[in-house]
Write an enzyme that holds these catalytic residues in place. Structure first.
Site, mmCIF file in Angstrom:
data_model
loop_
_atom_site.group_PDB
_atom_site.id
_atom_site.type_symbol
_atom_site.label_atom_id
_atom_site.label_comp_id
_atom_site.label_asym_id
_atom_site.label_seq_id
_atom_site.Cartn_x
_atom_site.Cartn_y
_atom_site.Cartn_z
ATOM 1 C CE LYS A 230 -36.832 -12.572 80.417
ATOM 2 N NZ LYS A 230 -36.583 -13.797 79.615
ATOM 3 C CG ASN A 231 -32.550 -13.308 81.290
ATOM 4 O OD1 ASN A 231 -33.603 -13.809 80.896
ATOM 5 N ND2 ASN A 231 -31.916 -12.364 80.621
ATOM 6 N NE ARG B 256 -33.246 -19.994 73.303
ATOM 7 C CZ ARG B 256 -32.148 -20.221 74.012
ATOM 8 N NH1 ARG B 256 -31.910 -19.521 75.098
ATOM 9 N NH2 ARG B 256 -31.311 -21.162 73.653
ATOM 10 C CB CYS C 273 -37.620 -13.647 71.367
ATOM 11 S SG CYS C 273 -38.521 -12.723 72.611
ATOM 12 N NE ARG D 152 -32.892 -17.067 71.384
ATOM 13 C CZ ARG D 152 -33.634 -16.309 72.195
ATOM 14 N NH1 ARG D 152 -33.050 -15.616 73.150
ATOM 15 N NH2 ARG D 152 -34.931 -16.249 72.068
ATOM 16 N N PRO D 153 -29.557 -22.510 68.918
ATOM 17 C CG PRO D 153 -27.718 -23.406 67.795
ATOM 18 C CD PRO D 153 -28.421 -22.111 68.055
ATOM 19 C CB VAL D 154 -30.924 -26.931 72.529
ATOM 20 C CG1 VAL D 154 -31.919 -25.803 72.797
ATOM 21 C CG2 VAL D 154 -31.546 -27.991 71.621
ATOM 22 C CD GLN E 154 -22.153 -25.928 71.667
ATOM 23 O OE1 GLN E 154 -21.192 -26.227 72.371
ATOM 24 N NE2 GLN E 154 -22.193 -26.214 70.365
ATOM 25 C CG ASP F 30 -31.023 -9.839 76.845
ATOM 26 O OD1 ASP F 30 -31.198 -10.227 75.678
ATOM 27 O OD2 ASP F 30 -31.258 -10.560 77.842
ATOM 28 C CB ILE G 44 -25.108 -12.267 70.940
ATOM 29 C CG1 ILE G 44 -24.015 -11.528 71.737
ATOM 30 C CG2 ILE G 44 -25.596 -13.487 71.710
ATOM 31 C CD1 ILE G 44 -22.787 -12.336 72.027
ATOM 32 N NE ARG H 260 -41.194 -14.272 76.411
ATOM 33 C CZ ARG H 260 -39.990 -14.297 75.835
ATOM 34 N NH1 ARG H 260 -39.732 -13.526 74.800
ATOM 35 N NH2 ARG H 260 -39.051 -15.080 76.308
#
Length: 422
Positions: free
Chosen positions: A22-23, A93, A117, A122-124, A126, A305, A327, A397
Site C-alpha cells: 500500500k505504502n 493523509r 489515522c 504528522r504535519p506537512v 516539511q 507500522d 515516530i 485500508r
C-alpha cells in the site's frame, strides 16, 4: 457496519500470498500525474486507500482503469482540475502526494490539508518548506495548501526530520525541476526506492535512492512506463506475528525478505524459526514467545507500522519487554483494547512496558487505526474464546482480505455484519 468474529486457539498452517505494498502503491499512483502518457502498474492491492486515491485522480480528470488481476492503468492527458478536495483528502493523509506532481507538471495545485489515522500530528510543513525551496509560492488558504510556480528550480533541501511522504513529494516535484536537486536527510524506505525506480523508467534521472542523499537531475518531461509494485513488508510482518502468537507453520509467497531485516530479526529473537528464499519466508512457532525489547525508528530500523503487531506478540511472552515509540506521539491507542483481552501493559510517555501473560481471553474490542486493528486480530487469534473486532474499516485500508488469507491458514475468523451478531 462489518466486524470480525474470531475464535482463538487454532494454530496456523499452510501458504498465503502477500499483496503489493500500500505504502508503495499510493505515491506511485500519484506519479501518474507527471506525464500525459499511460502508466501501467501491476500488483496493486485491492484496498480502500487505493480506491480513494483512484477516486481522487478520477475527479481530476485522470483516466483510471483497474483490472481484476491487480493491474491499474493511469492516463493523465486531460487533467481538468488541479484541486484535491477535503472530502477525499480527510480520509487519507497520503492524498498530499498529489501536491508535488501537480505543481511540477502544471505549475499550480490546491490540495486540502490531510487527515487519516489519528496516530499523531504528522504535519506537512516539511513538504511545504521543500517545495518553497524549489521556488514555489505557497500559502495556506481556508484549509488548503495553494502552490504556484512557473517552473520549479533545483535546490539543496535538507528536511528537519526524516519524512517518507515528504521525500516522495519532493522527489516527484524535483524530477521536472530545472537543474539539480539534492534531497538531504531523505527517507530510505523500500517504498521510496520503488517510487524512484518507476520514475527512472519514466525518464527521470535519479541516483542515491535508498540512501539519505538523493540526487535528481531535472528533465523537461516524462513518458509512460510499466512497473510492478513491491510486496507489502508490513502485511508480511503482520502474518509472521500472527504465527508467532498463535503457533504453527506457515509459508509466505510473493514477499521481499531483503526489505524486512529489522522485523525478521526481532521475530527470531522472540523464538520464531524463519527460513527465507528470494521471494518466500517460512515461519514456524512451537513455543511461548520470548519477550523482545525494541525501539521504532526510520528504515532500516524497526518500523513504527509493526509496533502494534509485535506488542500483541509480546503480550503473550514469557517475561517483560520494553517498547519505545519514537515516530508518532499517539500510537499506543491499541493498548487499551489489548488490556480488554487480558494483556498487562503500562504506558509512560513514549514507552510501553509489556508483562507477558500465559493466555489472553476473548472480548469485544475496537480498532482505532490501521495497524492497531491488525494487532487486535493477532491477539484474537491467540486468545481463548471469541473476540469481536469492531470498526474494521481501518483494517481494510491496508490489508487485502485479511480474514480470507487467515482462513487459508486455518484460522477461525469471519467477517459479518454487526446487525447479524447474536
Amino acid at each position: 457496519m462489518d466486524i470480525l468474529r474470531i475464535t482463538g486457539g487454532s494454530r496456523l498452517h499452510g501458504e498465503v500470498s502477500i499483496s503489493g505494498a500500500k505504502n508503495a502503491a499510493l505515491p506511485i499512483l500519484c506519479a501518474g500525474l507527471l506525464t500525459a502518457d499511460t502508466v501501467t502498474l501491476t500488483n496493486v492491492p485491492k484496498l480502500n486507500d487505493i480506491a480513494t486515491t483512484l477516486k481522487l485522480l478520477g475527479q481530476m480528470g485522470v483516466r483510471c482503469t483497474r483490472e481484476t488481476d491487480g493491474t491499474v492503468h493511469i492516463t493523465a492527458n486531460d487533467v481538468t482540475t488541479l484541486e484535491a478536495p477535503y472530502e477525499l483528502v480527510k480520509t487519507m493523509r497520503a492524498s498530499i502526494l498529489v501536491l508535488g506532481p501537480l505543481l511540477a507538471r502544471f505549475g499550480q495545485a490546491r490540495v486540502s490539508l490531510p487527515g487519516g489515522c489519528a496516530i499523531g500530528q504528522r504535519p506537512v510543513d516539511q513538504h511545504i518548506h521543500g517545495l518553497a525551496a524549489l521556488g514555489a509560492d505557497i500559502s495556506i488558504e481556508h484549509g488548503f495548501v495553494v502552490a504556484r510556480a512557473q517552473r520549479l528550480k533545483g535546490a539543496v533541501i535538507r528536511t528537519d526530520m526524516v519524512t517518507v511522504t515528504g521525500t516522495e513529494n519532493l522527489l516527484m516535484a524535483a524530477v521536472l525541476a530545472e537543474g539539480q536537486t539534492v534531497l538531504e536527510n531523505a527517507a530510505r524506505e523500500p517504498e521510496v526506492v520503488d517510487l524512484a525506480e518507476l520514475l527512472i523508467k519514466m525518464g527521470a534521472q535519479i541516483r542515491g535512492h535508498g540512501t539519505d542523499r538523493i540526487i535528481i537531475e531535472g528533465v523537461k518531461s516524462l513518458h509512460g512506463a510499466t512497473h510492478q509494485v513491491i510486496p507489502d513488508r508490513i502485511e508480511a510482518g503482520s502474518f509472521l506475528c500472527a504465527v508467532g502468537a498463535a503457533g504453527g507453520d506457515i509459508t509466505l509467497r510473493q514477499v521481499a525478505p531483503d526489505t524486512m531485516g529489522a522485523t525478521l530479526s526481532k521475530l527470531q529473537e522472540a523464538g520464531v524459526t524463519l527460513t527465507c528464499g528470494t521471494d518466500w519466508i517460512r515461519a514456524s512457532m512451537t513455543q511461548r514467545p520470548k519477550p523482545v525489547d525494541f525501539r521504532t525508528h526510520e528504515y532500516p530500523g524497526f518500523a513504527t507500522d509493526m509496533q502494534a503487531q509485535l506488542m500483541a506478540l509480546n503480550a503473550l511472552a514469557d517475561g517483560t519487554s520494553v517498547i519505545a515509540e519514537t515516530i508518532f506521539e499517539n500510537r499506543y491507542m491499541h493498548v487499551q483494547e489489548l488490556l480488554r483481552l487480558g494483556a498487562r501493559i503500562d504506558i509512560d510517555g513514549h514507552t510501553a512496558v509489556v508483562r507477558g501473560v500465559k493466555k489472553l481471553s476473548g472480548a469485544t474490542v475496537m480498532a482505532t487505526d490501521l495497524r492497531a486493528s491488525a494487532s487486535l486480530v493477532i491477539a484474537g487469534l491467540a486468545a481463548e474464546g471469541q473476540t469481536i473486532v469492531e470498526r474494521i474499516y481501518h483494517l481494510d485500508r491496508g490489508y487485502e482480505r485479511m480474514e480470507h488469507k487467515l482462513r487459508q491458514l486455518g484460522a477461525n475468523i469471519e467477517r459479518i455484519s454487526s446487525k447479524d451478531l447474536s
